[in-house]
Design a protein around this motif. Structure first.
Motif, short mmCIF file in Angstrom:
data_model
loop_
_atom_site.label_atom_id
_atom_site.label_comp_id
_atom_site.label_asym_id
_atom_site.label_seq_id
_atom_site.Cartn_x
_atom_site.Cartn_y
_atom_site.Cartn_z
N LEU A 73 0.77 -1.24 -0.19
CA LEU A 73 0.14 -0.14 -0.07
C LEU A 73 1.09 1.13 -0.14
N GLU A 74 2.07 1.31 0.88
CA GLU A 74 2.88 2.44 0.71
C GLU A 74 3.45 2.71 -0.59
N ARG A 75 3.76 1.28 -1.31
CA ARG A 75 4.46 1.59 -2.55
C ARG A 75 3.44 2.09 -3.58
N ALA A 76 2.04 2.07 -3.31
CA ALA A 76 1.06 2.57 -4.21
C ALA A 76 0.80 3.99 -3.91
N GLY A 77 1.29 4.45 -2.88
CA GLY A 77 1.43 5.86 -2.53
C GLY A 77 0.12 6.37 -1.80
N VAL A 78 -0.73 5.31 -1.11
CA VAL A 78 -2.15 5.61 -0.48
C VAL A 78 -2.05 6.65 0.42
N ARG A 79 -2.95 7.52 0.66
CA ARG A 79 -2.71 8.63 1.65
C ARG A 79 -3.18 8.22 3.10
N GLN A 80 -4.25 7.02 3.12
CA GLN A 80 -4.67 6.57 4.50
C GLN A 80 -4.73 5.10 4.40
N VAL A 81 -4.26 4.74 5.64
CA VAL A 81 -4.33 3.10 5.98
C VAL A 81 -5.40 2.74 6.89
#
Ligand code: ADP
Length: 424
Positions: A73-81
């Motif tokens: 998810l971080e590699r995809a650049g999400v703003r919120q987890v």
């Protein structure tokens, strides 16, 4: 805006679909990934839900898999987890909500993290840190006797503290009702005192919307599918969500259909009975089939080939005494695995023979079927009932899948699901 806004890590399969359904309803184009082993995310999605199966495995494995999902998810650049678990906070004394929550917060360097399984639409509310199911305390509800995750304490502050390295506190309804700014101020106050986890009181959807606003700009949050109610409005206000975008993926509307029932729950038993009463041809997986799974798969497929004109039902669903007899003869785990293997084999065979729409009843059964079809991602289509959408498996050809946790849905669920997509 390119790339997903929200990335979720769900601790079980049908729970991931429940969350995805909520996000689509909120206007977010959503894809559900099966496991965290993938390296690329599909384009044109607003939310990614990674479905893990970490609820009851060893805590260290749950942590490792959740961190792998976080990296994706971080590699995809999400703003919120969002770390998603069940609205009844299903966990054991060892976890895995606490250990996974600790690890995600540590990895993201976040001081305070919200834990809010409330889901008012499904009668899950939190008051003074206590979780209620309807008007009962969690510990007095049916969850008291769950075979894997018996919940014997309704006080979530205590439950989470027992499985977490961080201190746990409650943000009361008095603060929540003063609105987003008051909630955010409470979070900031706690942050000054060092790392902690916060159980937030919520009894109505309006509380979840205020909580969503208060979490604007907060990287990590955790909760049940209900917490998604408060998120899309914030993203839309930022202009991250296209207003005119149709979030609902087009379901598979054509092709032969079949129903696979592998849950022995009360709701599924009623659904099987109703579908049978409506005239559907039924192939039953009985003791004789369970004794010889490979033979059972080929006889079911031969039988189905003789019923091409309408949707067939392949069912292992049985009364508790029948299930018990099978478990006595084959062993508890072995009988379950054999039934899953048969149903997954039948599902793959039906798709090879041209079936394009499958309704599947049972959480574990759904996992086995999706595995057998080789699907690694599902687009989320229209809602059949709350928490159960049609999904579209991205295999060589798109396959429509309605994956239902055993206890979800009314008696006519099968006919309704097929009726939405061109009938049986
Ligand atoms: P639910 O969502 O209701 O929990 P699952 O598919 O997750 O349904 O779990 C049901 C389990 O029971 C599966 O492992 C399935 O293989 C098993 N099962 C279903 N029918 C029978 C049966 N007739 N005898 C023995 N086990 C069964």
């Amino acid at each position: 805006m390119s790339g997903p806004i929200l990335g979720a890590i769900a601790d079980d399969f049908t729970g991931a679909t429940d969350l995805a359904d909520q996000l689509v309803t909120g206007g977010m184009r959503t894809v559900q990934l099966i496991g965290a082993a993938q390296t690329a995310l599909p384009p044109d999605v607003d939310a990614v839900v990674i479905a893990l199966k970490t609820r009851t495995i060893a805590a260290a494995d749950a942590v490792a898999q959740s961190l792998t999902a976080l990296e994706l998810l971080e590699r995809a650049g999400v703003r919120q987890v969002l770390f998603k678990y069940c609205s009844t906070f299903d966990s054991t004394a060892a976890g895995n909500i606490g250990p996974v929550g600790d690890a995600l917060a540590e990895r993201l360097g976040q001081a305070v993290t919200v834990f809010c399984p409330a889901y008012p639409a499904n009668k899950r509310s939190i008051y003074n840190g206590y979780l209620f199911v309807g008007d009962m305390l969690l510990s007095e509800s049916g969850m008291r006797d769950h075979p894997l995750t018996p919940m014997r304490d309704a006080n979530l502050v205590r439950v989470l503290a027992a499985q977490s390295r961080r201190p746990v506190a409650n943000v009361g309804l008095g603060i929540v009702r003063r609105g987003a700014a008051a909630i955010a101020a409470a979070f900031a106050q706690f942050a000054q005192d060092g790392p902690s986890h916060l159980i937030v009181d919520v009894t109505e959807d309006a509380d979840l919307r205020a909580l969503g606003e208060a979490l604007d700009g907060v990287k990590l949050l955790s909760g049940g599918a209900g917490i998604a109610i408060g998120l899309p409005a914030v993203y839309r206000r930022h202009g991250w969500l296209g207003a005119s975008t149709d979030a609902v993926a087009e379901p598979v509307r054509a092709g032969r259909a079949a129903v696979i029932a592998g849950s022995a729950s009360q709701a599924t038993r009623a659904q099987v009975a109703a579908f049978r009463a409506g005239g559907a041809p039924v192939f039953e997986i009985g003791e004789e089939q369970i004794a010889q799974p490979d033979v059972a798969v080929s006889s079911a497929l031969t039988w189905a080939a003789g019923h091409r004109e309408t949707a067939v039902l392949i069912s292992a669903t049985a009364e508790p005494d029948v299930v018990r007899r099978n478990q006595e003869r084959f062993g508890v785990a072995e009988s379950g695995e054999r039934v899953e293997r048969i149903l997954a084999g039948v599902a793959a065979g039906l798709v090879a023979a041209g079936v394009r729409r499958l309704v599947v009843a049972g959480g574990e059964t759904s996992g086995a079927v999706v595995g057998a079809l080789g699907a690694t991602s599902l687009r989320i289509g229209p809602r059949i009932e709350v928490g159960v959408p049609w999904t579209i498996a991205q295999t060589a050809e798109p396959i429509g899948l309605a994956l239902k946790s055993g206890n979800f849905g009314g008696p006519d669920f099968f006919a309704n699901a097929l009726g939405m997509t061109g009938g049986p």
